[in-house]
Design a protein around this motif. Structure first.
Motif, PDB file in Angstrom:
ATOM      1  N   SER A 186       0.824  -1.214   0.000  1.00 18.58           N
ATOM      2  CA  SER A 186       0.000   0.000   0.000  1.00 18.58           C
ATOM      3  C   SER A 186       0.857   1.262   0.000  1.00 18.58           C
ATOM      4  O   SER A 186       0.633   2.182   0.791  1.00 18.58           O
TER       5      SER A 186
ATOM      6  N   SER B 176       2.775  -4.767  -3.522  1.00 19.51           N
ATOM      7  CA  SER B 176       1.352  -4.978  -3.253  1.00 19.51           C
ATOM      8  C   SER B 176       0.627  -3.648  -3.176  1.00 19.51           C
ATOM      9  O   SER B 176       0.943  -2.807  -2.338  1.00 19.51           O
ATOM     10  N   TYR B 177      -0.341  -3.459  -4.047  1.00 16.44           N
ATOM     11  CA  TYR B 177      -1.205  -2.281  -4.072  1.00 16.44           C
ATOM     12  C   TYR B 177      -0.390  -0.986  -4.095  1.00 16.44           C
ATOM     13  O   TYR B 177      -0.486  -0.141  -3.209  1.00 16.44           O
ATOM     14  N   ASN B 178       0.415  -0.877  -5.126  1.00 22.11           N
ATOM     15  CA  ASN B 178       1.271   0.293  -5.307  1.00 22.11           C
ATOM     16  C   ASN B 178       0.780   1.221  -6.413  1.00 22.11           C
ATOM     17  O   ASN B 178       1.459   2.203  -6.725  1.00 22.11           O
TER      18      ASN B 178
ATOM     19  N   SER C 221       0.682  -7.534  -6.811  1.00 21.11           N
ATOM     20  CA  SER C 221      -0.769  -7.426  -6.656  1.00 21.11           C
ATOM     21  C   SER C 221      -1.161  -5.966  -6.683  1.00 21.11           C
ATOM     22  O   SER C 221      -0.415  -5.094  -6.241  1.00 21.11           O
ATOM     23  N   ASP C 222      -2.338  -5.692  -7.241  1.00 19.41           N
ATOM     24  CA  ASP C 222      -2.799  -4.310  -7.351  1.00 19.41           C
ATOM     25  C   ASP C 222      -4.301  -4.299  -7.586  1.00 19.41           C
ATOM     26  O   ASP C 222      -4.932  -5.351  -7.775  1.00 19.41           O
ATOM     27  N   VAL C 223      -4.869  -3.093  -7.592  1.00 20.90           N
ATOM     28  CA  VAL C 223      -6.300  -2.956  -7.837  1.00 20.90           C
ATOM     29  C   VAL C 223      -6.602  -3.172  -9.313  1.00 20.90           C
ATOM     30  O   VAL C 223      -7.447  -3.993  -9.687  1.00 20.90           O
TER      31      VAL C 223
ATOM     32  N   ASP D 204      -7.499  -6.966  -8.645  1.00 17.82           N
ATOM     33  CA  ASP D 204      -8.896  -6.904  -8.229  1.00 17.82           C
ATOM     34  C   ASP D 204      -9.832  -6.601  -9.389  1.00 17.82           C
ATOM     35  O   ASP D 204     -10.898  -7.200  -9.514  1.00 17.82           O
TER      36      ASP D 204
END
Length: 777
Positions: free
Chosen positions: A434, A461-463, A493-495, A523
């Motif tokens: 994040s 992750s989620y950057n 991983s990301d949105v 996501d």
């Protein structure tokens, strides 16, 4: 006498009762004699000691066959007053207590005067607990970094350098120059001269670019050492004491060779920038002063000679290749030739640079040329056209994903040039959770990754990478070509997904066949993902070399799972042992059958297969084929709607199939609406006529009630009795079921189950969860 008094203190009304504090004080005067007491006397003494005395008594207790674990566990309850996370996995309560105690004291959360066991004038909280700290989290304004680098905590920092393995940053805020200075010293000691192997940064919604780049660069082993007017690391100072005459001569000779033949870019990095340029690039981030002697700088350059950097997209560092390889970078060659005429002015400056170790003219020629390039912090913009720049700053390998945005040069103010940095030991694991990464930050990270040969695990992750994922891939591609590359685990991983998941997987594996574990998770689908830059072929057209991949995890943003796209990955991954497919949709009824056929043909070593949130309600035949596979040892159907429209016959077929499979060790069925009656039926897997070797069963989130669990327990007990107690079933997971509806029945079922196997459950409020579900609807 002290031990007897300690034991008497436990008997109410005793005339000889002493307070626990008095016992501990008495022990201080007679410590050697007390610790030599027999075990039955020492046992009564240990609970009445302060932390300081208890630590000193640890060896004596061990020799007497006594465990101090219950005492440390009670200390946790009395002092911390919180439930420890993952308490079932804690193997040493002494270490857990002292590690948490250190962190709480450091951040001012715990007052040592709050409990008499903490309040001992012999006991220095940070000093005595620091040897037990293997993981430390720094938060907010980095107050902990300032405290640890203070002069009075010098010994504490030395202890941490030996014990600390994981350093975490969480919820950071912007900081001033003095705090950043303390952080630099802390990271330098703990990473470059310490044992920290993992750096993690969590939850930083608006990251300070300067501070983030500082953490990343220090983690990668870079440090601007400076001239030690106010500070110089003692360990670095010892390194600088080595004889340097031959080294300087060697560097001068290399400088002459570089001018004549165009030698490696590594020579460009060891020289101090002009003060005004250093301030512009550093923006006071690494305010540690520069070491001025040319001899020291040349030593630094030589000590990191063997590293090979990827060409910086932002211009933060120059490429470093082997000797004689400058010809592969025409930009550098042109720049060097263009600066050559400046040597005509060398006569005026020779008096300042003349030294006893090298020919002054050649040495000055070399220094002057390199300094012109270094001082700018990036290549001279007039030395190349945009087309040449694109040719040299982007990967020429097939399937290159670099966008035009990745070709920008230069960086934001405050990002220092790596060409002026010293290379030290770096961490093996980097995790960024994040943390929004801008284009400039991604280019800096890409540049660092390109030569980060010690890196073994990378988690992004989620950057908010979006198109910047291409810039990261460019750095990883350069790293993969390094012979000493150790990267084996990559998690992204990301949105939003900039590329389709399977295309990204193929791109990564085509560039990085050395990976052992790859996880790609998104996501939502990016509506603009079809707009790829011109000139870059789709990764679906790239041939994947044979890979070392052992574990592959893909979470699709509701994308169709096309086996034709996955098939090349499976064919190249003969060593694959674990495959996880999450949130995929099956475009047609035959797709799952094609996937199973591909798995049988291409992955003979596959041991674990997982489906999560994949609708398998209409694929009962394929489910049964998987359950009878003779190679798979662990199968997971998580929230796959297995019993949404099934009949009783389907459940019976599942049970009979598992009973005949002797290779299956673990079956996980969370979130499939088992209910009470289906759970009770699953007990027949362990019947007398079963050849199953099932050890673990997961029935979490399956609407199981206490009466159903009790009936399952009774039936399981009956089967075990029929088999004479011979059963391999060892673990049952029951998270998030409706066991709170009848606490008494649930407790009886759990008590009887725990006599059979290990049970893992939680205190879940089913009524609140149902209310939340209704509110969402």
């Amino acid at each position: 006498a002290v031990a007897e008094a300690a034991m008497a203190a436990e008997r109410p009304g005793s005339l000889f009762a002493l307070s626990a504090a008095a016992v501990s004080r008495s022990m201080g005067a007679l410590e050697r004699d007390v610790l030599a007491l027999p075990g039955h006397l020492l046992r009564g003494l240990l609970p009445l000691l302060t932390i300081f005395r208890l630590e000193r008594a640890e060896g004596a207790a061990r020799r007497a066959g006594l465990s101090t674990q219950p005492i440390w566990r009670q200390l946790w309850d009395d002092v911390m007053k919180t439930r420890p996370p993952n308490s079932e996995n804690i193997t040493c309560w002494r270490k857990k207590f002292l590690e948490t105690f250190f962190s709480n004291v450091l951040h001012g959360v715990l007052d040592v005067s709050s409990d008499w066991r903490l309040n001992d004038h012999h006991f220095s909280p940070l000093l005595h607990s620091s040897p037990h700290v293997s993981q430390l989290t720094l938060c907010n304004m980095l107050q902990g970094a300032v405290e640890l680098t203070a002069e009075h905590n010098h010994k504490v920092l030395e202890n941490l350098a030996g014990s600390l393995r994981t350093l975490k940053f969480q919820h950071l805020l912007s900081s001033d120059q003095s705090i950043r200075h303390s952080l630099v010293l802390l990271l330098h000691r703990l990473i470059h001269h310490g044992s920290v192997s993992q750096v993690s940064v969590y939850s930083w919604p608006v990251p300070d670019t300067v501070l983030l780049v500082l953490i990343l660069s220090m983690s990668a082993g870079f440090w601007r050492s400076g001239n030690a007017l106010t500070y110089q690391c003692g360990l670095c100072r010892e390194e600088d004491k080595a004889p340097g005459q031959e080294l300087v001569q060697e560097q001068a000779e290399r400088g002459r060779d570089a001018e004549r033949e165009g030698s490696d870019g590594e020579n460009q990095k060891g020289f101090p920038e002009a003060p005004e340029q250093a301030d512009a690039h550093l923006n006071s981030v690494l305010s540690v002063p520069r070491s001025s002697p040319l001899r020291n700088q040349l030593r630094e350059e030589a000590s990191s000679e063997e590293h090979c950097d990827h060409t910086s997209i932002q211009g933060g560092s120059s490429p470093r290749c082997g000797p004689g390889q400058l010809s592969c970078h025409p930009v550098l060659r042109k720049t060097r030739r263009r600066l050559k005429p400046a040597v005509g002015r060398k006569r005026r400056c020779l008096r300042r640079s003349r030294g006893p170790y090298a020919d002054p003219e050649d040495l000055y020629d070399f220094v002057f040329t390199v300094a012109r390039e270094d001082n700018s912090g990036l290549l001279d913009k007039t030395s190349t056209t945009e087309g040449e720049n694109a040719e040299n700053w982007t990967s020429s390998s097939p399937g290159s994903l670099c966008h035009a945005g990745c070709k920008k040069r230069g960086g934001p103010a405050g990002i220092f040039s790596l060409k002026a940095a010293h290379r030290f030991r770096s961490v093996s694991t980097l995790e960024l959770f994040s943390i929004p990464l801008t284009g400039e930050t991604c280019r800096t990270l890409s540049n660092l990754l390109s030569s980060w040969v010690s890196l073994e695990n990378l988690v992004l992750s989620y950057n908010g990478l979006d198109a910047n994922i291409c810039c990261i891939l460019s750095g990883l591609r350069a790293l993969s070509r390094h012979p000493d590359c150790r990267l084996r685990v990559l998690r992204v991983s990301d949105v939003f997904s900039h590329l389709p998941c399977m295309e990204l997987v193929r791109c990564i594996l085509s560039a990085f066949p050395q990976l052992h574990m790859l996880s790609v998770s998104f996501d939502l689908k990016n509506q603009l993902e079809g707009n790829r830059p011109e000139g870059n072929p789709s990764c679906s057209e790239i041939d994947i070399p044979e890979s070392c991949l052992e574990q592959l995890e893909i979470r699709f943003p509701r994308e169709p799972l096309h086996t034709t796209f996955l098939l090349p990955v499976l064919k190249a991954s003969k060593s694959l042992q674990q495959l996880s497919l999450d949130s995929a949709t099956l475009p047609c009824s035959q797709e799952l059958g094609l996937l199973l056929e591909a798995l049988r043909e291409c992955t003979p070593n596959l041991k674990k297969l997982s489906f999560h949130d994949v609708n398998l309600a209409e694929h009962q035949k394929e489910v049964l084929l998987l359950l009878q596979d003779p190679v798979l040892q662990e199968i997971t159907f998580s929230f796959c709607r297995l019993f949404e429209s099934s009949t009783a016959e389907f459940l019976s077929e599942i049970i009979n199939t598992v009973k005949r499979n002797s290779s299956l060790k673990s079956l996980k069925l969370p979130g499939n609406r088992l209910g009470n009656h289906r759970l009770v039926a699953l007990a027949d897997i362990f019947s007398e006529d079963s050849s199953s070797s099932l050890c673990q069963l997961d029935v979490s989130s399956n609407c199981i009630k206490p009466d159903g669990l009790l009936e399952f327990t009774k039936k399981l007990e009956g089967h075990i009795q029929q088999r004479g107690g011979q059963i391999q079933f060892t673990h049952l997971r029951l998270f998030q079921n409706w066991l709170d509806q009848d606490a008494e029945t649930a407790q009886e079922a759990l008590r009887r189950l725990k006599a059979v196997c290990s049970v893992v459950n939680d205190s879940w409020d089913s009524s609140q969860a149902f209310a939340d579900y209704i509110s969402v609807m």
